[in-house]
Design a protein around this motif. Structure first.
Motif, PDB file in Angstrom:
ATOM      1  N   VAL A 172    -100.220  15.371 -41.134  1.00  0.00           N
ATOM      2  CA  VAL A 172     -98.825  15.337 -40.701  1.00  0.00           C
ATOM      3  C   VAL A 172     -98.662  16.011 -39.340  1.00  0.00           C
ATOM      4  O   VAL A 172     -97.879  15.554 -38.497  1.00  0.00           O
ATOM      5  N   TYR A 173     -99.405  17.094 -39.095  1.00  0.00           N
ATOM      6  CA  TYR A 173     -99.370  17.714 -37.766  1.00  0.00           C
ATOM      7  C   TYR A 173     -99.796  16.698 -36.713  1.00  0.00           C
ATOM      8  O   TYR A 173     -99.176  16.593 -35.635  1.00  0.00           O
ATOM      9  N   TRP A 174    -100.852  15.950 -36.996  1.00  0.00           N
ATOM     10  CA  TRP A 174    -101.374  14.985 -36.029  1.00  0.00           C
ATOM     11  C   TRP A 174    -100.382  13.842 -35.800  1.00  0.00           C
ATOM     12  O   TRP A 174    -100.115  13.460 -34.652  1.00  0.00           O
ATOM     13  N   ALA A 175     -99.815  13.308 -36.884  1.00  0.00           N
ATOM     14  CA  ALA A 175     -98.854  12.215 -36.754  1.00  0.00           C
ATOM     15  C   ALA A 175     -97.610  12.672 -35.990  1.00  0.00           C
ATOM     16  O   ALA A 175     -97.079  11.933 -35.141  1.00  0.00           O
ATOM     17  N   THR A 176     -97.169  13.895 -36.252  1.00  0.00           N
ATOM     18  CA  THR A 176     -95.985  14.419 -35.568  1.00  0.00           C
ATOM     19  C   THR A 176     -96.282  14.682 -34.098  1.00  0.00           C
ATOM     20  O   THR A 176     -95.450  14.398 -33.221  1.00  0.00           O
TER      21      THR A 176
END
Length: 422
Positions: A247-251
């Protein structure tokens, strides 16, 4: 050994005994509530969370202790039962708001999502914990320090709240009548973990469900709409590092792609799933499908057994790591932590049924044998006896032979040309 370590030491074998009991009861009821790769992934994430906690505890508890010493409004005694009861209620109240924020603020969801990624719902899911929650989660408990709850009281009630939540992660306990109306229960928490429209983002309470009733976030489990578990953006991986980072990467990608600076900030602060309009238009994502097929790469029976045995060995190393943590230098401790995390990642790749997983697993076994062979010791143990040294070299060497044999036999039986039959 301090109080926190004592409680964890006694609780760990109880956890695994209850998992074994859940497996037995499920078997007797002819229900399949466990899948080996999913359980390994959940437990691996729990191990990584504990490893991270070794390094972060000094910071988070240090901040709490400083606030108690310098900002506390009252000097509450640690030997007063009322203080302990009040502290537990206060902690559960703070937990409710942290948990709720973890579902309503994307940067907090990026940490909490780990706990929801499993498409199973069983006691191993309870141990599936984030490795990055420490970054911001501690902020929600500072009001307790400002009030004046002593550090030793805070640490114990935090563990009580966490340990309580273990047993509610099961499908084998039904409705409990009045208990469901007051406390977090298996029924209430099943609804919390579900991705069905009617259940989404409800039932945040840790011990008490009354917080949800007070603040309008309670929903009752409905037998006509059985919970479907996981997340609305499925992980579809057994990689524990990716589980923590996805989720950090997608955000971060959405923030980079957003044209407006305001959106680059809001994408972190808005609820999960929110995307800037320009980013959503240029990089659309598939709609959520609750009927999606679950992520369950097929493994041969031999690889399944191999993975379970290797995880058990790594779990033993993790227990040793936690036991030695207070004695090891930071350099040795960091090296051991990296070894364990990368080992669990390699095992995750293997259970995904990928060819690279075999390569990574063989490299892991080589490194595991090389450390005692070249140094004569192990992390935190500078000198091993001859018999122990021989065993620590022989076990990974034998494991490599077994892995090669299992893959080869599976390849021949399937006749598919794949390294790992699917």
């Amino acid at each position: 050994m301090n109080t926190q370590e004592t409680i964890i030491t006694w609780a760990t074998p109880v956890f695994f005994a209850l998992i074994a009991m859940e497996l037995l009861v499920a078997r007797l009821r002819r229900r399949n509530v466990y899948h080996s790769s999913d359980a390994i992934n959940s437990l691996a994430l729990g191990v990584i969370s504990q490893i991270v906690g070794v390094f972060s505890k000094i910071l988070t508890l240090g901040i709490y202790a400083w606030c108690v010493q310098h900002l506390a409004a009252f000097s509450l005694p640690a030997n007063n039962l009322l203080v302990w009861v009040t502290a537990l209620i206060a902690y559960d109240f703070c937990y409710y708001w942290l948990h709720r924020a973890g579902h309503e603020v994307n940067i907090l969801w990026a940490a909490h999502v780990v706990h929801h990624q499993s498409e199973d719902y069983n006691l191993s899911t309870a141990l599936r914990q984030t490795g990055s929650g420490v970054l911001l989660g501690w902020l929600f408990y500072l009001p307790m320090a400002v009030i004046g709850f002593p550090l030793e009281v805070f640490v114990v009630v935090a563990l009580i709240d966490l340990l309580y939540q273990f047993w509610v992660h099961t499908e084998l306990v039904g409705r409990l009548g009045w208990f469901d109306r007051v406390f977090c229960s298996p029924s209430n928490h099943r609804a919390h973990h579900a991705v069905n429209d009617k259940y989404l983002d409800h039932n945040y309470g840790g011990i008490l469900i009354v917080w949800d009733r007070l603040f309008g976030t309670f929903v009752e489990e409905d037998d006509k709409d059985p919970p479907v578990y996981g997340t609305r953006a499925p992980l579809r991986s057994w990689n524990p590092l990716w589980a923590n980072a996805e989720v950090y990467w997608a955000t971060a990608k959405d923030a980079w792609r957003a044209r407006r600076w305001r959106d680059k900030l809001l994408v972190w602060l808005k609820p999960p799933g929110w995307r800037p309009a320009d980013v959503a238009a240029r990089f659309p994502k598939a709609d959520f499908d609750i009927q999606r097929a679950r992520f369950q790469p097929a493994l041969s029976r031999g690889l399944t057994v191999y993975s379970l045995v290797q995880f058990a060995l790594l779990l033993g190393m993790a227990v040793q790591f936690l036991d030695l943590a207070k004695h090891l230098s930071l350099v040795v401790l960091g090296g051991y932590a990296v070894f364990l995390v990368l080992s669990l990642t390699a095992l995750g790749a293997l259970t995904e049924g990928r060819r690279v997983g075999v390569v990574l697993e063989l490299v892991r076994l080589l490194v595991t044998a090389a450390i005692p062979l070249l140094t004569g010791g192990w992390f935190g143990l500078p000198q091993l006896s001859g018999s122990v040294l021989g065993a620590m070299v022989a076990i990974p060497a034998l494991s490599a032979l077994v892995l090669g044999w299992v893959v080869l036999v599976g390849h021949r039986r399937e006749g598919t040309g794949k390294v790992i039959p699917g």
